[in-house]
Design a protein around this motif. Structure first.
Motif, PDB file in Angstrom:
ATOM      1  N   ASN A 101       0.827  -1.206   0.000  1.00  0.00           N
ATOM      2  CA  ASN A 101       0.000   0.000   0.000  1.00  0.00           C
ATOM      3  C   ASN A 101       0.865   1.261   0.000  1.00  0.00           C
ATOM      4  OD1 ASN A 101      -2.414   1.447   0.022  1.00  0.00           O
ATOM      5  ND2 ASN A 101      -2.330   1.647   2.232  1.00  0.00           N
ATOM      6  N   LYS A 102       1.935   1.245   0.748  1.00  0.00           N
ATOM      7  CA  LYS A 102       2.819   2.408   0.799  1.00  0.00           C
ATOM      8  C   LYS A 102       3.484   2.661  -0.552  1.00  0.00           C
ATOM      9  CE  LYS A 102       6.388   4.597   3.553  1.00  0.00           C
ATOM     10  NZ  LYS A 102       7.325   4.474   4.659  1.00  0.00           N
ATOM     11  N   ILE A 103       3.869   1.583  -1.219  1.00  0.00           N
ATOM     12  CA  ILE A 103       4.544   1.704  -2.509  1.00  0.00           C
ATOM     13  C   ILE A 103       3.584   2.158  -3.608  1.00  0.00           C
ATOM     14  CG2 ILE A 103       5.708   0.432  -4.350  1.00  0.00           C
ATOM     15  CD1 ILE A 103       6.787  -1.414  -2.106  1.00  0.00           C
ATOM     16  N   PHE A 104       2.447   1.469  -3.721  1.00  0.00           N
ATOM     17  CA  PHE A 104       1.524   1.713  -4.828  1.00  0.00           C
ATOM     18  C   PHE A 104       0.384   2.668  -4.474  1.00  0.00           C
ATOM     19  CE2 PHE A 104       3.531  -2.297  -5.966  1.00  0.00           C
ATOM     20  CZ  PHE A 104       3.854  -2.069  -7.288  1.00  0.00           C
ATOM     21  N   ARG A 105       0.265   3.047  -3.194  1.00  0.00           N
ATOM     22  CA  ARG A 105      -0.801   3.930  -2.721  1.00  0.00           C
ATOM     23  C   ARG A 105      -2.179   3.428  -3.143  1.00  0.00           C
ATOM     24  NH1 ARG A 105       2.936   8.213  -4.717  1.00  0.00           N
ATOM     25  NH2 ARG A 105       4.129   8.852  -2.917  1.00  0.00           N
ATOM     26  N   LEU A 106      -2.392   2.133  -2.975  1.00  0.00           N
ATOM     27  CA  LEU A 106      -3.648   1.523  -3.397  1.00  0.00           C
ATOM     28  C   LEU A 106      -4.852   2.086  -2.652  1.00  0.00           C
ATOM     29  CD1 LEU A 106      -2.630  -2.219  -3.845  1.00  0.00           C
ATOM     30  CD2 LEU A 106      -2.882  -0.463  -5.591  1.00  0.00           C
ATOM     31  N   ASN A 107      -4.644   2.501  -1.420  1.00  0.00           N
ATOM     32  CA  ASN A 107      -5.765   3.042  -0.648  1.00  0.00           C
ATOM     33  C   ASN A 107      -6.261   4.374  -1.194  1.00  0.00           C
ATOM     34  OD1 ASN A 107      -3.334   4.266   0.279  1.00  0.00           O
ATOM     35  ND2 ASN A 107      -4.378   4.955   2.124  1.00  0.00           N
ATOM     36  N   ARG A 108      -5.503   4.992  -2.082  1.00  0.00           N
ATOM     37  CA  ARG A 108      -5.888   6.282  -2.663  1.00  0.00           C
ATOM     38  C   ARG A 108      -6.359   6.169  -4.108  1.00  0.00           C
ATOM     39  NH1 ARG A 108      -0.796   9.920  -0.682  1.00  0.00           N
ATOM     40  NH2 ARG A 108      -1.117   9.614   1.553  1.00  0.00           N
ATOM     41  N   LYS A 109      -6.297   4.993  -4.677  1.00  0.00           N
ATOM     42  CA  LYS A 109      -6.641   4.822  -6.091  1.00  0.00           C
ATOM     43  C   LYS A 109      -8.155   4.756  -6.276  1.00  0.00           C
ATOM     44  CE  LYS A 109      -2.316   4.129  -7.454  1.00  0.00           C
ATOM     45  NZ  LYS A 109      -1.576   5.081  -8.214  1.00  0.00           N
ATOM     46  N   PRO A 110      -8.677   5.457  -7.287  1.00  0.00           N
ATOM     47  CA  PRO A 110     -10.115   5.411  -7.539  1.00  0.00           C
ATOM     48  C   PRO A 110     -10.543   4.187  -8.356  1.00  0.00           C
ATOM     49  CG  PRO A 110      -9.088   6.999  -8.995  1.00  0.00           C
ATOM     50  CD  PRO A 110      -8.007   6.474  -8.084  1.00  0.00           C
ATOM     51  N   GLU A 111      -9.580   3.427  -8.853  1.00  0.00           N
ATOM     52  CA  GLU A 111      -9.865   2.204  -9.597  1.00  0.00           C
ATOM     53  C   GLU A 111      -9.165   1.029  -8.920  1.00  0.00           C
ATOM     54  OE1 GLU A 111      -7.876   4.558 -11.417  1.00  0.00           O
ATOM     55  OE2 GLU A 111      -9.562   5.737 -12.158  1.00  0.00           O
ATOM     56  N   GLU A 112      -9.633  -0.183  -9.261  1.00  0.00           N
ATOM     57  CA  GLU A 112      -8.997  -1.383  -8.703  1.00  0.00           C
ATOM     58  C   GLU A 112      -7.698  -1.688  -9.439  1.00  0.00           C
ATOM     59  OE1 GLU A 112     -11.140  -4.986  -8.066  1.00  0.00           O
ATOM     60  OE2 GLU A 112     -12.708  -3.976  -6.902  1.00  0.00           O
ATOM     61  N   TYR A 113      -6.703  -2.083  -8.666  1.00  0.00           N
ATOM     62  CA  TYR A 113      -5.413  -2.536  -9.179  1.00  0.00           C
ATOM     63  C   TYR A 113      -5.133  -3.903  -8.573  1.00  0.00           C
ATOM     64  CZ  TYR A 113      -4.106   2.120 -10.872  1.00  0.00           C
ATOM     65  OH  TYR A 113      -4.047   3.309 -11.549  1.00  0.00           O
ATOM     66  N   LEU A 114      -4.521  -4.782  -9.351  1.00  0.00           N
ATOM     67  CA  LEU A 114      -4.097  -6.083  -8.850  1.00  0.00           C
ATOM     68  C   LEU A 114      -2.578  -6.138  -8.912  1.00  0.00           C
ATOM     69  CD1 LEU A 114      -4.937  -8.984  -7.916  1.00  0.00           C
ATOM     70  CD2 LEU A 114      -4.642  -9.642 -10.293  1.00  0.00           C
ATOM     71  N   ILE A 115      -1.956  -6.398  -7.761  1.00  0.00           N
ATOM     72  CA  ILE A 115      -0.499  -6.445  -7.634  1.00  0.00           C
ATOM     73  C   ILE A 115      -0.083  -7.866  -7.285  1.00  0.00           C
ATOM     74  CG2 ILE A 115       1.500  -5.515  -6.382  1.00  0.00           C
ATOM     75  CD1 ILE A 115      -0.068  -3.389  -7.999  1.00  0.00           C
ATOM     76  N   LEU A 116       0.986  -8.335  -7.911  1.00  0.00           N
ATOM     77  CA  LEU A 116       1.531  -9.674  -7.675  1.00  0.00           C
ATOM     78  C   LEU A 116       2.912  -9.554  -7.045  1.00  0.00           C
ATOM     79  CD1 LEU A 116       1.758 -12.809  -8.165  1.00  0.00           C
ATOM     80  CD2 LEU A 116       2.706 -12.201 -10.415  1.00  0.00           C
ATOM     81  N   LEU A 117       3.129 -10.313  -5.969  1.00  0.00           N
ATOM     82  CA  LEU A 117       4.462 -10.448  -5.389  1.00  0.00           C
ATOM     83  C   LEU A 117       4.924 -11.871  -5.657  1.00  0.00           C
ATOM     84  CD1 LEU A 117       2.988  -8.197  -3.605  1.00  0.00           C
ATOM     85  CD2 LEU A 117       4.837  -8.616  -2.012  1.00  0.00           C
ATOM     86  N   CYS A 118       6.072 -12.003  -6.287  1.00  0.00           N
ATOM     87  CA  CYS A 118       6.670 -13.311  -6.577  1.00  0.00           C
ATOM     88  C   CYS A 118       7.777 -13.543  -5.554  1.00  0.00           C
ATOM     89  CB  CYS A 118       7.245 -13.336  -7.988  1.00  0.00           C
ATOM     90  SG  CYS A 118       6.002 -13.156  -9.269  1.00  0.00           S
ATOM     91  N   LEU A 119       7.781 -14.736  -4.966  1.00  0.00           N
ATOM     92  CA  LEU A 119       8.691 -15.019  -3.865  1.00  0.00           C
ATOM     93  C   LEU A 119       9.490 -16.296  -4.105  1.00  0.00           C
ATOM     94  CD1 LEU A 119       5.731 -14.528  -1.501  1.00  0.00           C
ATOM     95  CD2 LEU A 119       7.648 -12.960  -1.518  1.00  0.00           C
ATOM     96  N   ASN A 120      10.662 -16.366  -3.488  1.00  0.00           N
ATOM     97  CA  ASN A 120      11.445 -17.596  -3.556  1.00  0.00           C
ATOM     98  C   ASN A 120      11.068 -18.513  -2.386  1.00  0.00           C
ATOM     99  OD1 ASN A 120      12.860 -16.712  -1.268  1.00  0.00           O
ATOM    100  ND2 ASN A 120      14.661 -16.075  -2.439  1.00  0.00           N
ATOM    101  N   THR A 121      11.772 -19.606  -2.224  1.00  0.00           N
ATOM    102  CA  THR A 121      11.438 -20.585  -1.186  1.00  0.00           C
ATOM    103  C   THR A 121      11.588 -20.032   0.229  1.00  0.00           C
ATOM    104  OG1 THR A 121      13.677 -21.470  -1.282  1.00  0.00           O
ATOM    105  CG2 THR A 121      11.997 -22.601  -2.590  1.00  0.00           C
ATOM    106  N   LYS A 122      12.420 -19.010   0.403  1.00  0.00           N
ATOM    107  CA  LYS A 122      12.630 -18.428   1.731  1.00  0.00           C
ATOM    108  C   LYS A 122      11.783 -17.177   1.939  1.00  0.00           C
ATOM    109  CE  LYS A 122      17.194 -20.332   2.206  1.00  0.00           C
ATOM    110  NZ  LYS A 122      17.540 -20.927   3.445  1.00  0.00           N
TER     111      LYS A 122
END
Length: 157
Positions: free
Chosen positions: A41-62
């Motif tokens: 939320n801090k990075i993309f400011r999703l709480n301030r967006k008037p439209e929906e956004y979908l964000i993906l986080l890709c992670l390794n085994t750790k």
């Protein structure tokens, strides 16, 4: 005489953006829980967006972040979320785990039927190829969030 010509294709991982976000260093961030919603939320400011956004986080085994992607940007009621686009990025970043976040511009954290359907489809498809869906998080407009998989509600302190 007819000749059949086949095109040859090469696949390579291309970094989508060099964009800098505020003063947060994401590269070696470890994802431990749904508290990652506050960082997203801090990075993309999703709480301030008037439209929906979908964000993906890709992670390794750790649980370290391999990549963060904006998958889609929709309207005030929904956004398209093709499972193939999500999993393609996970595979190209050699990720074993994924976490998705999207915002509800209305501030209502109640998951829609479409939210549950996306979570179920993504979980099933990811499992088939050995990728674990850690969570699907909804971000409201007051820095609060709700985990669909873990069924928890939280707030940024």
């Amino acid at each position: 005489m007819n000749k059949t010509i086949y095109k040859r294709f090469n696949i390579e991982l291309v970094e989508e953006s060099q964009e800098q976000y505020e003063s947060i260093e994401i590269k070696d961030t470890k994802v431990a829980s749904t508290e990652i919603a506050a960082q997203v939320n801090k990075i993309f400011r999703l709480n301030r967006k008037p439209e929906e956004y979908l964000i993906l986080l890709c992670l390794n085994t750790k649980n370290y972040i391999n990549g963060i992607f904006e998958i889609s940007h929709g309207n005030d009621m929904s956004t398209a979320a093709p499972v193939a686009n999500i999993l393609k990025r996970a595979l190209l970043t050699n990720s074993n785990k994924i976490l998705i976040c999207h915002n509800h511009p209305s501030g209502n954290l109640t998951p829609s039927k479409a939210d549950y359907q996306l979570t179920d489809r993504l979980h099933a498809a990811a499992s088939l190829i050995g990728i674990q869906l850690l969570d699907h998080i909804i971000i409201g407009n007051n820095n609060d969030y709700k985990s669909i998989l873990n069924k928890k509600v939280g707030a940024k302190g």
